[in-house]
Enzyme design. Structure first.
Site, PDB file in Angstrom:
ATOM      1  N   SER A  55       0.859  -1.179   0.000  1.00 18.23           N
ATOM      2  CA  SER A  55       0.000   0.000   0.000  1.00 18.23           C
ATOM      3  C   SER A  55       0.898   1.232   0.000  1.00 18.23           C
ATOM      4  CB  SER A  55      -0.872   0.010   1.255  1.00 18.23           C
ATOM      5  OG  SER A  55      -0.047   0.192   2.389  1.00 18.23           O
ATOM      6  N   LYS A  56       0.231   2.359  -0.027  1.00 17.33           N
ATOM      7  CA  LYS A  56       0.986   3.608   0.027  1.00 17.33           C
ATOM      8  C   LYS A  56       1.805   3.656   1.331  1.00 17.33           C
ATOM      9  CE  LYS A  56      -1.517   7.084   0.354  1.00 17.33           C
ATOM     10  NZ  LYS A  56      -1.701   8.242   1.150  1.00 17.33           N
TER      11      LYS A  56
END
Ligand code: GLU
Length: 303
Positions: A235-236
């Site tokens: 994910s980010k």
């Protein structure tokens, strides 16, 4: 009604990365191989989490990677009235009740569930004198939900014990993801939901909500999520590299390899159209049966 209508529903909380590409590719190929439609919905309901420009970059990347979606792109931020109308409908039937509890009050007495504390039911029979509703919760009653997932098999969840009455309108005034996704999938006539296994535990809440709202239940397939060496979802937050337009072929071949489709090495030298042609004629979702997470080990991701 088409026999198959699928969708991809990214949240614009950052750029697409290889992990999100898996859900895009799997949902797209399932739809196209079935001769169905594939819709795109931007889930931009949670303003604090939205990254400016991310929605446009997501569309640009999907376009550069050769995805072709049907109909206009829908934005959840433009559909607030629809969600509120359904919330009113649930209120009028008594399934939704106002809850005055703060997070702290709930945490002090609740036991842990699969997705945070299980609401102890304090306001279920009415608000205590002088208190005001902050959130609106859906009664789960005695619900136990069963569903068959095309990838993960039969699943059962006891909503009472594992989730509890859950909020559809949150204390911060935002509509909950669980409500928006169910309303949109029904309003868009989605027949098949293909998405990451991180949402497997949300599915029984969504099935229950469909029942309360009188919607049809779509078919579900939860594909594995991509995790790093520490087992964390890409994910980010885990600093996943954004997909790059110039690396479309390479990234798609990597995604197909991660999805266990066994693409030949030389597909990396093929054109985008050839990659999609290969993918369509070889796609088998069964290759993922029972797999909930995959690591990048052994796959040349090009990043
Ligand atoms: N917007 C969600 C996400 O990006 C996906 C929701 C769904 O596919 O149901 O994780």
């Amino acid at each position: 009604m088409p026999v198959y209508r699928g969708r991809f529903a990214p949240s614009p909380t950052g750029d697409l990365h290889l992990g999100s590409l898996l859900a895009a590719v799997a949902s797209y190929l399932e739809a196209r191989v079935a001769g169905g439609e594939w819709l795109l919905r931007i889930e931009d309901l949670d303003p604090p989490r939205i990254v400016p420009g991310a929605a446009d970059r997501i569309l640009q990347i999907l376009d550069a990677y050769g995805f072709e979606w049907d109909g206009p792109v829908r934005y959840q931020s433009e559909r607030g009235d629809l969600y509120l109308a359904e919330i009113e409908r649930l209120k009028s039937t008594g399934w939704l009740y106002g809850c005055a509890c703060t997070r702290k009050e709930i945490a002090a007495i609740a036991h842990a569930g699969i997705d945070g504390p299980v609401y102890p039911g304090t306001c279920r029979t009415g608000l205590a004198g002088g208190r005001m509703a902050r959130a609106w919760r859906l009664r789960v009653g005695e619900a136990v939900v069963d569903f068959e997932d095309a990838v993960q098999g039969w699943r059962r969840q006891d909503l009472v014990r594992e989730v509890g009455d859950f909020a559809l309108l949150r204390a911060d005034g935002l509509v909950a993801y669980q409500l928006a996704v169910v309303v949109d999938d029904a309003a868009q006539g989605i027949t098949h939901v293909v998405r990451g296994a991180d949402l497997l535990d949300s599915t029984p809440r969504q099935c229950y909500l469909q029942q309360r709202l009188g919607y049809l239940r779509p078919a579900y397939a939860h594909i594995p999520v991509l995790v790093n060496a520490q087992g964390e979802k890409l994910s980010k937050q885990t600093l996943a590299a954004p997909l790059q337009a110039g690396l479309a072929v390479h990234s798609l071949v990597a995604a197909l390899a991660l999805l266990r489709q066994l693409p030949p090495q030389d597909l990396n030298r093929a054109s985008l159209a050839e990659v999609w042609q290969w993918a369509r004629s070889h796609w088998r979702i069964d290759a993922l049966a029972g797999v909930k997470s995959i690591t990048m080990q052994g796959v040349d991701t090009g990043f």
